[in-house]
Design an enzyme around this catalytic site. Sequence first.
Site, PDB file in Angstrom:
ATOM      1  CB  SER D  47      -0.943  -0.011   1.200  1.00 19.40           C
ATOM      2  OG  SER D  47      -1.930   0.987   1.013  1.00 19.40           O
ATOM      3  CD  GLU D  48      -1.505   3.907  -2.726  1.00 13.86           C
ATOM      4  OE1 GLU D  48      -1.406   2.660  -2.641  1.00 13.86           O
ATOM      5  OE2 GLU D  48      -2.457   4.481  -3.298  1.00 13.86           O
ATOM      6  CG  ASN D  49      -0.756   3.737   3.603  1.00 14.43           C
ATOM      7  OD1 ASN D  49      -0.907   2.867   2.753  1.00 14.43           O
ATOM      8  ND2 ASN D  49      -1.201   3.607   4.829  1.00 14.43           N
ATOM      9  CB  SER D  89       5.913   4.033  -0.168  1.00 14.81           C
ATOM     10  OG  SER D  89       4.822   3.249  -0.583  1.00 14.81           O
TER      11      SER D  89
END
Lengths: 226, 226, 218, 218
Positions: D47-49, D89
């Site tokens: 997940s990009e976070n 990320s």
Amino acid sequence: MIDKTIATAAAAVADVHDGATILLGGFGTAGLPTELTDALVARGARELTIVNNNAGNGDTGLAALIGAGCVKKIICSFPRQADAWHFEKRYRAGELELELVPQGTLAERIRAAGAGVGAFFTPTAYGTDLAKGKETRRIGERDYVLEMPIHADFALIKAHRADRWGNLTFRMTARNFGPIMATAARCTIAEVDEIVPLGQIDPESVVTPGIFVKRIVRVRHAPQSV
Amino acid sequence: MIDKTIATAAAAVADVHDGATILLGGFGTAGLPTELTDALVARGARELTIVNNNAGNGDTGLAALIGAGCVKKIICSFPRQADAWHFEKRYRAGELELELVPQGTLAERIRAAGAGVGAFFTPTAYGTDLAKGKETRRIGERDYVLEMPIHADFALIKAHRADRWGNLTFRMTARNFGPIMATAARCTIAEVDEIVPLGQIDPESVVTPGIFVKRIVRVRHAPQSV
Amino acid sequence: MKKWDRNQMAARMARDIPEGAYVNLGIGLPTLVADHIPAGREVILHSENGVLGIGPKPPKGEEDYDLINAGKEAVTLLAGGSFFHHADSFGMIRGQHLDFCVLGAFQVAINGDLANWHTGAADAIPAVGGAMDLAVGAKNVIVMMELLTKAGESKLVERCTYPLTGARCVNRVYTDLAVFDLRKDGVYVLDWVEGMPFEELQQLAVVPLKRAAEARTA
Amino acid sequence: MKKWDRNQMAARMARDIPEGAYVNLGIGLPTLVADHIPAGREVILHSENGVLGIGPKPPKGEEDYDLINAGKEAVTLLAGGSFFHHADSFGMIRGQHLDFCVLGAFQVAINGDLANWHTGAADAIPAVGGAMDLAVGAKNVIVMMELLTKAGESKLVERCTYPLTGARCVNRVYTDLAVFDLRKDGVYVLDWVEGMPFEELQQLAVVPLKRAAEARTA
């Protein structure tokens, strides 16, 4: 089940091809992937471009690779060392190309390759011979030089612990170039002191997530001091 | 003896001046420096430029800052939320400038500021409306857009543990923008759950070295779940 | 007149580093500065190979060569120290987070130009390391060097003849004879060895010198 | 003919993700893919976070909102997971380390252009998040969407009329009626719902379709 473990260093570098660009970790003896480098010498691929902070010293490791005539070009920041005779001999004979890059620019170019950055402006080397022929630009109140990423086919690095997903931790300053080199190669191979069960590396302390690592090999020798 | 601890959030933000650019950490509620943000609302500095992934929601935090009329401009990737009414009202009234930046470009622009990179080429947004008017370049086989760093006067972030040198660790995905924002501001202020004695944070697991942190404040409320 | 020796130079430099400063010490003479930080003053030492909080040398026999400085010497880590990779380390440097870096030099020009990486000799193997990054990066770029070459020529010059490491980057120069502050309007002498008339220093340095307002009088 | 429902679409997509793949699932429909990864197949969700190795949703009451996905839902972490900051990320994404990202879309053009961030309406609040980074970054950019709008128009189009998220980036489109592979020489249908003649699909999709050699016959 994902398992990135490879039994031997020889097997891990078996597909390194002639003409490959290879990122080689390490600063001093810290973080040098010595067993992978030995395996690379044995593998005997030719015309290699090697990226490392130095240009080898003594008769082992990168120096042996140069001595064996496998290296066409070195990209590094500090090739001069009292015992860098293999490099020196071939460099003076015009058999070895040298691209000299300031250490931080070297690191950032590798990081840029891994992070999909196409090029970047750095203030380092502006106004010096190492910026000759390079595009420059004034941005705000500083002058910058445009630098390109260094992509590679392989990265050979030394880490401390790994798990089967390829997550890595490092030991003190042996971390140096390892984590960024891991991001910048199509195939990253790590030699490690220890392979631990999945979940034993604290997720807050993973330095290189397994996404960047294709192969791990446990070193046979004992780590120099743990 | 170095001790970056500040007694209260109010004291920590007491010198935030009108017109300041402020990096504000957090994604969702994870990593939001809520006490520092409340203190900023109370401080009442005006004409602020705020950099955050979102544009505030509900009536607290960044939304309260906007509601209080302190914000001149927002740089963010995702201002649209069902309850982002404070942003929406002022934006539609033309009282609030919005600079919309893709999330990864936002992160990289902040990182560039912290790392002394003058500008960089990113493939993100090439060929889209968000690249309109920007310099582009084809490098290799990809097209890129030139992006500039985002420097700030202050960064307000939330971390988990700190020591008196300002070393920080984070909690899970509350890490998000904190570590890069810490590098990009002249004055980074971290609110933390816990301040531990020097040496209790494993040097291999420090996420933000203290060099990037000027002030730490222990939060008064309990962390949401530890 | 007695020149300052290497330890005196290092001590003179160390005196000017304030509590809490982040400092990168170059290989050789600058490394000595670490031994002269006044007792009780916390200064955090950085090495570009990825470490903050360097402590004293380890006792003989306890060296661990996974914990080294940029000169590849075994070091120790203080409580509060941290490790990071090369891109983060040079991000710290290039991003102007270090308060001081202390470098050796072949020549320093009065405009702050620094030459310390290459003599320009045609047959020399060039090697730069982190010098160019440090030169553009640290908030204060400090040079420590002997003022004169063995041939007696001043290394503080009107214009560098050796290849540059960085342009207009040096703030201050600590030598065995004097401490020089490079300012926009000239070279100011902050301090010089006892027993040497200012005029003699001026003759040796060649480049025009001014006495700083805060300088001691000889 | 019966359209595939959301779970069937997700299962159809999940089938094509190989063991060991690194996958980012977008908000909404794509998130469902996680529930349909075949048992025993290890797929690592990003997940990009700032997290790799996302596990199933936590039991009710055990949510920890310091551990969330890009949709800001509470998640869990598998053994082998890791956390990292936003620049790292998105370096993963932009640097083409993800094998797949799965996104929703307003429109996909036959050349791979993607429109999923903005309807272009003059009064809409624009918001992009990580969509543009994912569109240029993942090795395979996958779209999951219903083939037709509520008005019955194909969302697979000759040319996007909505503002682009990325140019020539989509590889494959999973819809409720068929799976489309976007290739240089045209749109190939890999699979479509049972009981629908290919000709009917062609009529609905409007853009010219080809049957992939490996496609099942209806």
